[in-house]
Design a protein around this motif. Structure first.
Motif, mmCIF file in Angstrom:
data_model
loop_
_atom_site.group_PDB
_atom_site.id
_atom_site.type_symbol
_atom_site.label_atom_id
_atom_site.label_comp_id
_atom_site.label_asym_id
_atom_site.label_seq_id
_atom_site.Cartn_x
_atom_site.Cartn_y
_atom_site.Cartn_z
ATOM 1 N N UNK A 40 0.845 -1.202 0.000
ATOM 2 C CA UNK A 40 0.000 0.000 0.000
ATOM 3 C C UNK A 40 0.878 1.249 0.000
ATOM 4 N N UNK A 41 0.936 1.875 -1.186
ATOM 5 C CA UNK A 41 1.767 3.051 -1.394
ATOM 6 C C UNK A 41 0.964 4.067 -2.195
ATOM 7 N N UNK A 42 1.024 5.314 -1.787
ATOM 8 C CA UNK A 42 0.358 6.390 -2.508
ATOM 9 C C UNK A 42 1.054 6.629 -3.844
ATOM 10 N N UNK A 43 0.270 6.648 -4.916
ATOM 11 C CA UNK A 43 0.812 6.926 -6.252
ATOM 12 C C UNK A 43 0.533 8.381 -6.631
ATOM 13 N N UNK A 44 -0.723 8.784 -6.522
ATOM 14 C CA UNK A 44 -1.147 10.141 -6.870
ATOM 15 C C UNK A 44 -2.090 10.679 -5.808
ATOM 16 N N UNK A 45 -2.064 11.991 -5.627
ATOM 17 C CA UNK A 45 -2.979 12.632 -4.693
ATOM 18 C C UNK A 45 -3.407 13.975 -5.261
ATOM 19 N N UNK A 46 -4.696 14.231 -5.225
ATOM 20 C CA UNK A 46 -5.228 15.514 -5.651
ATOM 21 C C UNK A 46 -6.183 16.004 -4.568
ATOM 22 N N UNK A 47 -5.700 16.848 -3.701
ATOM 23 C CA UNK A 47 -6.494 17.582 -2.701
ATOM 24 C C UNK A 47 -6.798 16.853 -1.392
ATOM 25 N N UNK A 48 -6.396 15.609 -1.195
ATOM 26 C CA UNK A 48 -6.597 14.993 0.115
ATOM 27 C C UNK A 48 -5.545 15.535 1.082
#
Length: 60
Positions: A40-48
């Motif tokens: 479980x790894x973050x790839x993309x984030x938009x506004x969180x």
């Protein structure tokens, strides 16, 4: 795009013909993110916000 589940207002879903590695998309309001599933790894984030990302990661 099939929805896996809704929890705390977050929608967890995937695209059926999407690319590797296996990942899940998460949205709530105007915010969106994408996480790898196996590690479980973050790839993309938009506004969180960071605290929301930690919660989402724990739910995955």
């Amino acid at each position: 795009m099939p929805t896996l589940f809704y929890l705390f207002g977050y929608r967890f879903y995937f695209w059926s013909n999407d690319h590797e590695p296996i990942h899940v998309h998460v949205s709530k309001g105007d915010s969106e993110a994408k996480f790898n599933v196996n590690d479980v790894v973050l790839i993309d984030n938009y506004c969180f916000k960071k605290n929301e990302l930690r919660l989402i990661e724990s739910l995955i």
